[in-house]
Design an enzyme around this catalytic site. Sequence first.
Site, PDB file in Angstrom:
ATOM      1  NE  ARG D 102      -3.138   0.445  -0.054  1.00  0.00           N
ATOM      2  CZ  ARG D 102      -3.690   0.105  -2.251  1.00  0.00           C
ATOM      3  NH1 ARG D 102      -2.667   1.727  -2.311  1.00  0.00           N
ATOM      4  NH2 ARG D 102      -2.959  -0.301  -2.664  1.00  0.00           N
ATOM      5  CE  LYS D 137      -2.160  28.461  -5.778  1.00  0.00           C
ATOM      6  NZ  LYS D 137      -3.462  29.570  -6.845  1.00  0.00           N
ATOM      7  CE  LYS D 169       1.452  34.331  -5.985  1.00  0.00           C
ATOM      8  NZ  LYS D 169       0.810  33.498  -4.879  1.00  0.00           N
ATOM      9  CD  GLU D 199      -0.265  37.869  -8.617  1.00  0.00           C
ATOM     10  OE1 GLU D 199      -0.017  36.718  -8.233  1.00  0.00           O
ATOM     11  OE2 GLU D 199      -1.652  38.170  -8.389  1.00  0.00           O
ATOM     12  CG  ASP D 220      -3.598  36.290 -11.176  1.00  0.00           C
ATOM     13  OD1 ASP D 220      -3.499  34.808 -11.705  1.00  0.00           O
ATOM     14  OD2 ASP D 220      -4.255  36.660 -10.998  1.00  0.00           O
TER      15      ASP D 220
END
Lengths: 285, 285, 285, 285, 285, 285
Positions: D102, D137, D169, D199, D220
């Site tokens: 597993r 992410k 950002k 960004e 973006d």
Amino acid sequence: MLAPLPRLLIEPAVHRALEEDLGLAGDITASAVIPADHRSTVMMVARKPGVIAGLDAADCAFNLVDPDIRLTRHVEDGQRVTPGTTVATVIGASRALLTGERAALNFLGHLSGIATVTRGIVDAVSGTGASIVCTRKTTPGLRALEKYAVKAGGGGNHRFSLADAVLIKDNHIAIAGDIATTIRRAKANAGHMVKIEVEVDTLDQLKAAMAEGVDAVLLDNMSPETLHRAVEIVDGRAITEASGGITPETADAIAKAGVDLISIGWLTHSAPVLDIGLDYKNAEN
Amino acid sequence: MLAPLPRLLIEPAVHRALEEDLGLAGDITASAVIPADHRSTVMMVARKPGVIAGLDAADCAFNLVDPDIRLTRHVEDGQRVTPGTTVATVIGASRALLTGERAALNFLGHLSGIATVTRGIVDAVSGTGASIVCTRKTTPGLRALEKYAVKAGGGGNHRFSLADAVLIKDNHIAIAGDIATTIRRAKANAGHMVKIEVEVDTLDQLKAAMAEGVDAVLLDNMSPETLHRAVEIVDGRAITEASGGITPETADAIAKAGVDLISIGWLTHSAPVLDIGLDYKNAEN
Amino acid sequence: MLAPLPRLLIEPAVHRALEEDLGLAGDITASAVIPADHRSTVMMVARKPGVIAGLDAADCAFNLVDPDIRLTRHVEDGQRVTPGTTVATVIGASRALLTGERAALNFLGHLSGIATVTRGIVDAVSGTGASIVCTRKTTPGLRALEKYAVKAGGGGNHRFSLADAVLIKDNHIAIAGDIATTIRRAKANAGHMVKIEVEVDTLDQLKAAMAEGVDAVLLDNMSPETLHRAVEIVDGRAITEASGGITPETADAIAKAGVDLISIGWLTHSAPVLDIGLDYKNAEN
Amino acid sequence: MLAPLPRLLIEPAVHRALEEDLGLAGDITASAVIPADHRSTVMMVARKPGVIAGLDAADCAFNLVDPDIRLTRHVEDGQRVTPGTTVATVIGASRALLTGERAALNFLGHLSGIATVTRGIVDAVSGTGASIVCTRKTTPGLRALEKYAVKAGGGGNHRFSLADAVLIKDNHIAIAGDIATTIRRAKANAGHMVKIEVEVDTLDQLKAAMAEGVDAVLLDNMSPETLHRAVEIVDGRAITEASGGITPETADAIAKAGVDLISIGWLTHSAPVLDIGLDYKNAEN
Amino acid sequence: MLAPLPRLLIEPAVHRALEEDLGLAGDITASAVIPADHRSTVMMVARKPGVIAGLDAADCAFNLVDPDIRLTRHVEDGQRVTPGTTVATVIGASRALLTGERAALNFLGHLSGIATVTRGIVDAVSGTGASIVCTRKTTPGLRALEKYAVKAGGGGNHRFSLADAVLIKDNHIAIAGDIATTIRRAKANAGHMVKIEVEVDTLDQLKAAMAEGVDAVLLDNMSPETLHRAVEIVDGRAITEASGGITPETADAIAKAGVDLISIGWLTHSAPVLDIGLDYKNAEN
Amino acid sequence: MLAPLPRLLIEPAVHRALEEDLGLAGDITASAVIPADHRSTVMMVARKPGVIAGLDAADCAFNLVDPDIRLTRHVEDGQRVTPGTTVATVIGASRALLTGERAALNFLGHLSGIATVTRGIVDAVSGTGASIVCTRKTTPGLRALEKYAVKAGGGGNHRFSLADAVLIKDNHIAIAGDIATTIRRAKANAGHMVKIEVEVDTLDQLKAAMAEGVDAVLLDNMSPETLHRAVEIVDGRAITEASGGITPETADAIAKAGVDLISIGWLTHSAPVLDIGLDYKNAEN
């Protein structure tokens, strides 16, 4: 059929034991007095009668000190020894053998001690159909190893952790209110692969528990007579487990009351070590 | 004067104990049956007479489960308790109290067990001038805590690790050749802040050791009479330590032979736990 | 009643996530462009509909970066959100907020994604009496958290590990020889608190398993019709679990066949994240 | 040219996965029903079409359970499989094979899932000159492995951590005041080997960024038309990266707008596993 | 603008330092001679002129020994001190202060030593436009802290790890064949956020590198005259870095050759500690 | 006779060094430019004269990157090298060799640097009977390795930790009240295998200490003349140790004052690295 523990469950504990014993300077005695290239054969010898457990941990201890050490077993975990039985022969660099000795023996003695007291009580109830099981009263950091040692002594294991199974005890009931409510909450919240056991002190509590239906009942501190009556009340609808202050002297009477299991904390928390020593045999070439 | 262990030496062991007990699902019984916002006062109560050790570890166990739990001590480490003595009161969320209970009690019972047997033997030799000390025969992973527990029981500590001091044993001598050579090598290689002790089985060996000069002699498995003679031979030129199979019954006679120290492995490797339980007192608001 | 995970089961995973994200230089963007003393209020806002899980992990992430950050929840784990729902408000040093953002959102999005797909399938079988449970097909390192997220979504948990319960699968039977032998060995060796389940592919296998007696049967890849027949065969003597390729579309028919449980690997191994973002609200004084 | 990850970056994650799966009792099913000396050949077989990644992790999982297991690859990481393709043959003790199954499959399925979705989108933009890259992410604890899986699928990697490169950002700009100030601070503080990306949401922001000079611009959530215009504005003076809600359906149009890179979070945070199973082939002698 | 390191990057190193210093018995001197309830004010005082770095680590050391200790800074990291400057005042339990002293000072002295030598060389090239940067020649286990100390001394950081940026050195070129091939491979395989630097020994190599185009060139062991010529060849198309055997005496001439950066290994691998001591001031009530 | 450190005391530090250097992406230069199957012979070559220490750590670094690398020593720890001496030949995969190079050299250079300065000062006092020893002023995380390097340079080791021996310093005396009280407390509380040393600044303090009786005296910052007088006062009743600001220039005069030991912090905290490089020799087939 005693399945060995995976090395992943053994090595961290052995590593910690060696870290404790090596400090930052290592074995200053062996380094000072033993020539670096001297090799020996040594033997791990039982000084007292008992049952062996922990050879994988002992082997791991020597192996972590020096991967070239070779340990040959003359006895397997779960087997009985008498004073003088050579449990294993270990061959390698003399310094490394003496450096690993104490860690290896601390595991072997501790786990064999547990196996030995377990075997004693298992034999005491032999023929009754009752199994002897240990509890969560284990030495911190050694639970997997100690549970294994109990199996090496012929016993079985109760819960490994709080996450394994539901065991409702007196304090849970005191807080939750009453036994029926507590059991119902447990059934509503526990997973489908989880068994539910409830501890009862009296036959009335037992009847209340059986009215709800549980997988197992822990019959706490009952006399053989009360246990006998409890077993009749349960009548095969749940596993019956006797617990509380059971000794080798009382175990047989308890077992004969017909319970399925006798759980005993002192198998793991109070077993004295089995005395095993390391004897120098000869130099190797 | 019992100095507490730094938390750095306690917390990793307690963390491991909780990891063992929580598995991946945590305490499924408490979660299932105890309301999340229920708070309790519980008491840790001695069931047997003994000496307490390990309150910092017990406190740490509750604290790691829930930092809002408050433990108040009624007894300090090193103090005696009788059956029924409330050792500490613990207040907090009921679930967290029950989740931390077993880890806390496993430490407290184990370490108090060691303090209790140590105190027993220390009392047995009281007035003789001999000190009782433990060895490196400790439970793997718990050496710092167990050595501390011995001190809580009135004993002292021998080496903490192989790196602490030189202790020449029979196997070292067997490999190195003879006792004088072994001691000379040790002196040539050991650091200046390191004491040197040698284990001897006979008075001839003792004389050979004293001829070289050592800081301490471990007199192994000698009768009180032989020990008495050994102490005369040493005549204050080294610390004298008796070791090997000493029991509470034989300790007094050993001590009266005049040795400085009696070292005993079973203080740490075979002390049964002191039975301490957790009693629910009442709900908190 | 969703019990929170102990922090001991959350913090190590969060610590690792931050170690991954901080490297050896930390957040070089925030350090370069944000004044050290600037403080902000930010909001974690759902961009899609779903069910929240993982707020403790998100809180822990901010907390490990800076213990002075305060996170206030507007939604609890297990609750539904719609696009635009503010899940939590977070206040603290601006640098620390932006440094912890990705780790916090990676946990919150991943676990909410699992809760969301679980909730979807739980709703799809609502009223049938069948429970939805997850498997051991979890993301490595996150099993405790993912099992918790399934519960937040209204599901239940199957085994947490190989150590929890016996589950006999096709490969075990292939090696052991036949289903009856395999079940007998399991019964002989498994502990008394351990349930035994067996996976069957056909009704003949099911009958063989029921003849031996097991706690649960995993009915693998059966049609609703076959499942219906299987449930009749079992007739309440064991828990029935359907498994294998079940989708939201097929779940209702499966559930209506009368099984107790439907186990689904993709709850944990293939749930897409729930899109949750972090919006800057204003500076704090 | 896909370079393997160093084992140092794989083994800790695999170790944790096995710790999760072994609990304290290990694989109680295999121990109970499989003879200790039984050896098998098993095959890891793809059930669905996809791209393989993670064979080193799968091998490591078997190897940590039992160093004597031998895994032979029939496919390398980065190669395509179809349903029925045997990915690898694994030979060893049957218990250990089933114990490690597993953990091995959880890594292989998860990482192959990422490689598969990456390959799909890489193929979708084939011929356009745009590269597909992943983001931060990632699943907590698996970043190194997931970034590697993206490369196995033909993609590239954006930042590995906050310490790698400066990425300014919207929240940074909101706090710092304006885009020019923010970029100037970044340039003044970032190291000489560190690239700076900003960004931008609009073409005006883009022009402001280009006026300061940056290494890369993250465009973006722009339409293909706006992206086309943005690429003209940049005119080769910076790397152009499109990001935000890009799907396999929209990727080609995005790519044809002329951007250098398309970054996609769901490659790592939402890729479903590739279904790979373990089939028993035969017993070994 | 010196950004502090996250505590996550400091605490593990400090924890290890304390584990080294506490052994299993802790501070046996302080425990033996200092009353448990005695509290003191002590001062950390510079004995030599220099630049301070590492106050967070020193604070963490005291804090891990005893969370109740309070350290007040009179100087911040990056500031200059002269002999006698009180760097910080520390108040708390006397035992804990003395127990944490050495770990705290070992960090503070080591990191301040690095800051001090960095500041010296930074000042030596002041006005030239050249920056001083450190390398990967750091003390094992302390890279994040040492890189931070270089910044505290006014320097900059080159690569933090092998994963940060491509740096092609002589051995890479020797194996790959020639400089152009090596650079092409690097460009084809490195990520878009990764800069590429190449080390050159001669102006011919430099021309070959510039013909391929790189982000930075490391000009190894060149005289000021050759460096001057190299800077002309590069002509602003890449960052120029001088390296190799640069001393405080030669740095100014090197810097005046017009290079952007001077990288120096001995900032981190050979800086002597800055001598800082701990002085007892008075008892606290 | 230089005893090697157990690998258990080396590997964790080397592991950390490699984790620092590999980040999450590993060696992106070697992966990009060196063919995966290229193998090389490289040589570790001294660039400066010195004494080697740390070959086990260097070997461990290569071995952890790739267990198939083989390192052959041409010099052993403790031996002198001159510029150009080949210390070791290393053969294996070229990528792995270059990946492990920096970690290996950082250990070897740092530890050889310590051995080299130690050897220098040991030679400076040669013939005087004084030993050179290091202190607890070590680099955090490397104490065991640095203490070993001092021995490789011909020096000895003072305390390894606060737990090793009692060393009463000025701050202890200031808090405890006076020197006699402090020594008495130490004797009453320290274990029997623990030596007691006291630091004295004046001959009056020395007389007070000798009146109580101690194992060793640390004579702090005394001139050769005062040291000579101190040695006369001690008259063989304790080990005499000179400490405080001793340099290679002053060491001989200090030693000739007749002290047993000279302890020097800069052996470990300020030794510059020994410059050792890695040269590519040829490709392997």
